[in-house]
Design an enzyme around this catalytic site. Structure first.
Site, PDB file in Angstrom:
ATOM      1  N   PRO A  77       2.714   4.052  -3.962  1.00  0.00           N
ATOM      2  CG  PRO A  77       0.907   2.561  -3.863  1.00  0.00           C
ATOM      3  CD  PRO A  77       1.517   3.658  -4.710  1.00  0.00           C
ATOM      4  CB  THR A  79       0.840  -2.194  -1.512  1.00  0.00           C
ATOM      5  OG1 THR A  79       0.245  -0.895  -1.618  1.00  0.00           O
ATOM      6  CG2 THR A  79       1.174  -2.491  -0.056  1.00  0.00           C
ATOM      7  CG  ASN A  80      -1.268  -1.537  -5.337  1.00  0.00           C
ATOM      8  OD1 ASN A  80      -1.396  -2.753  -5.454  1.00  0.00           O
ATOM      9  ND2 ASN A  80      -1.973  -0.845  -4.457  1.00  0.00           N
ATOM     10  N   GLY A 162       0.537   5.329   2.393  1.00  0.00           N
ATOM     11  CA  GLY A 162       0.259   5.194   3.823  1.00  0.00           C
ATOM     12  C   GLY A 162      -0.563   6.345   4.372  1.00  0.00           C
ATOM     13  CB  CYS A 213      -6.964  -0.446  -0.415  1.00  0.00           C
ATOM     14  SG  CYS A 213      -5.468   0.476  -0.023  1.00  0.00           S
TER      15      CYS A 213
END
Length: 290
Positions: A77, A79-80, A162, A213
């Site tokens: 992803p 985000t990470n 996602g 998350c």
């Protein structure tokens, strides 16, 4: 072990690259994620049996045997982007599986760099050539990922990202392990210790600017503790929005076309969001409570 040491030597480099490329989160928090995905994970799995006979049941005259899945398509992803690469690479090495990384387009450079660092360390320590590979950043990256999801030689899809991407992985007809976007509601009952609950929520929600998350998204607070909780949030640097300010935030962070989050404001500090929404806040505001 060699891969873990290579990751530890590069925790800051990976974090810096991730923040610069994605423009999300905070370097120091991404460094901590990289530590957790490398040293913490290594110590958790290093003594586990993952191939061959892993359990014996002498009374039943049975044994449990584990074997590699084969070729794993690993989606990572935005985000990470580096900690996920470290985590999945160590898992694959420990279980003798082959990985093909398909990174998020907005994080492909830092993700692929992390994959290369760990792969080079693994090869130097005797791993088989080609056991980690990655899809290069290009306009065709998404299309290539879709093709690999249904490729006959892919044995498992390991998807982190996602909701749509994870849904596609589970709809591919392949075995899939999928983790989509979190949307964590948190309940603060009237029996809650307000001081510790509020402090924990602030620490969790501000970590890497809320890109994790498990980061709190919705607070459900019993009315018996509502006022002291809101008062403490304010005291500790959070801004409780009025109804008018809530509407301003909504108009700013929600994309009217998709009805989802505007990517520009994902993983951004509260102050940047407040300024964009035209809300006056303290310079060091931690969270906007709507």
């Amino acid at each position: 072990k060699a891969m873990t040491l290579a990751a530890l030597e590069n925790v800051h480099v990976f974090a810096q690259m991730a923040c610069e490329e994605t423009r999300m989160g905070q370097v120091e928090d991404k460094m901590l994620k990289n530590f957790v995905a490398s040293e913490f994970l290594y110590n958790q799995i290093k003594d586990k049996r993952t191939v061959g006979i892993i359990k014996e049941f002498p009374d039943d005259n049975m044994v449990e045997i584990a074997e590699p899945m084969g070729v794993i398509l690993a989606l990572s992803p935005v985000t990470n982007p580096t900690s996920t690469i470290i985590f999945k690479s160590l898992c694959a090495a420990k279980t003798r599986n082959t990985l093909i990384f398909s990174p998020h387009l907005m994080a492909a450079n830092c993700s692929n760099y992390a994959a290369k660092v760990l792969y080079d360390a693994a090869i130097a320590a005797g791993a088989p050539k080609g056991f980690i590979s990655w899809v290069e950043k290009s306009p065709r990256l998404r299309k290539e990922t879709e093709l690999m999801m249904v490729h006959p030689d892919v044995d498992l899809i390991f998807a982190t990202g996602g909701t749509q991407m994870v849904k596609a992985a589970h709809s591919s007809g392949k075995p899939a392990i999928g983790v989509g976007a979190g949307n964590t509601p948190v309940y603060m009952p009237k029996a809650a210790v307000v001081e510790s609950a509020v402090t924990d929520i602030i620490i969790s929600k501000t970590f890497d600017n809320g890109t994790e998350c498990p980061s709190e998204q919705t607070l459900v607070i019993d009315r018996e503790v509502l006022e002291p909780a809101l008062a403490l949030f304010k005291k500790l640097g959070c801004h409780v929005c009025t109804q008018e300010e809530v509407e301003k935030v909504q108009a700013t962070v929600i994309d009217p076309r998709t009805k989802g989050m505007n990517y520009k404001f994902v993983g951004q500090p509260a102050k940047i969001i407040a300024d964009a929404a035209g809300i006056e806040t303290d310079e060091h505001v931690k969270i906007l409570l709507c």
